[in-house]
Design a protein around this motif. Sequence first.
Motif, mmCIF file in Angstrom:
data_model
loop_
_atom_site.group_PDB
_atom_site.id
_atom_site.type_symbol
_atom_site.label_atom_id
_atom_site.label_comp_id
_atom_site.label_asym_id
_atom_site.label_seq_id
_atom_site.Cartn_x
_atom_site.Cartn_y
_atom_site.Cartn_z
ATOM 1 N N ASP A 1 -0.704 1.431 -8.734
ATOM 2 C CA ASP A 1 -0.411 1.385 -7.306
ATOM 3 C C ASP A 1 -1.343 0.363 -6.686
ATOM 4 O O ASP A 1 -2.550 0.596 -6.563
ATOM 5 C CB ASP A 1 -0.617 2.775 -6.679
ATOM 6 N N LYS B 1 -1.877 -0.696 -3.720
ATOM 7 C CA LYS B 1 -2.562 -0.379 -2.457
ATOM 8 C C LYS B 1 -3.706 0.601 -2.682
ATOM 9 O O LYS B 1 -4.831 0.386 -2.226
ATOM 10 C CB LYS B 1 -1.556 0.176 -1.453
ATOM 11 N N ASN C 1 -0.837 5.969 -12.623
ATOM 12 C CA ASN C 1 -0.141 7.211 -12.939
ATOM 13 C C ASN C 1 0.848 6.941 -14.062
ATOM 14 O O ASN C 1 1.448 5.856 -14.136
ATOM 15 C CB ASN C 1 0.602 7.753 -11.716
ATOM 16 N N GLN D 1 7.151 -4.136 -11.077
ATOM 17 C CA GLN D 1 6.073 -3.162 -11.154
ATOM 18 C C GLN D 1 4.942 -3.707 -12.021
ATOM 19 O O GLN D 1 5.158 -4.518 -12.920
ATOM 20 C CB GLN D 1 6.592 -1.834 -11.729
#
Length: 387
Positions: A312, A314, A319, A343
């Motif tokens: 992620d 940000k 995960n 991604q």
Amino acid sequence: MNTLRWSKAPYYVLLPLMAAMLAGCGKKPVAEPPARSVRTLVLSETGGVLEREFAAEIRARTESRLGFRVGGKVNRRLVELGQTVTRGQVLAQLDPQDLQLGQVAARAGLAAAEAQAAQAAANFKRFNELKTQGFISAAELERYDTMNKSAQAGLRQAQAQAGVQSNQTSYAALTADAPGVITGVDLEAGMVVGAGMPVLTLAHDGPRDAVFSVPEDMGPTVRALMGKPGALKARRWGTQDWVPVTLREMAAATDPLTRTYLVKADVGRAGFDLGQTATVVLNAPVRVAGGVRVPLNALAERGGKSVLWVLDGKAMTVNPVPVKTSDITGNVILVAQGIQPGQEIVTAGVHVLTPGQKVRRYQAASSVGQPAVPVTPAATPASGASS
């Protein structure tokens, strides 16, 4: 004595000391663990085509292993490894003494056969005249006819033997049967060689091939590219000039030691030098219409399922995301479901990560202070095997 002293001390002296003691008994705050450095990769769409790269060697389309047609002792070698030769050029020389003596003997035998044939022909002619005059019988004439025919056959045999021996004398000189380059040398002056023993390798001028090996699991995929223009491209190492090549030949069986197929791609006359190393890239269709190509070391197992760790950007946390895999080719795996192009995934250290863990992008020492730039796999083809 100390107790009495403390009891007599003013309260404004005891209060700060008690506060300090109580503060020392409290728990210290737990420091947050530092973020782990990870290598990441931004995914891209493959479009159903897998690009593989192989190391190849440039070889001549035709290579001849040359040897003397007669045995003997090598007098001298007239060429060196890598030397360019022309058609008919003498490459090595045997000691011709024994061959020359054999030629002399063959010529002597031919002269004797010629004399015997002439004598037999003259006898038959003379006795044929005698038979016409009635001085000898037909049986006697038939005997001289047989002797004449035998002498004539002996003459033809002696002529053939003389011709063979003359040829063998010329075979003492090993010559190039085509223009090219000497790529192998297995003889030196003083060696005794047998007839037909390979002693020199000649790479003929003309079309050239890029020869490389592909893994056994890619055999059917590569074989389907046979003769298709544009399916492969090649470049010399150290250059960026790609040349389209065509798959020309592929071994029917794998090598028993390396378990790879030997493949030859026609590079024509594209300016490749013999023995030069080249890079060959082929575009092979995969078994699914779409998917995302990822490095094999980015894949991990969690709870019995294959997962990729997604970053992620940000929150700078990772995960696990369950995925469905498809083709595995070398160190590249095609993911059919679970992730999307664009991604960013972790490609190193995936087995020590935990869900929600804070991470930071790895930066090389030379790029400290500069923002990390993720690498798109479409920019660099996956490495393949070579043999």
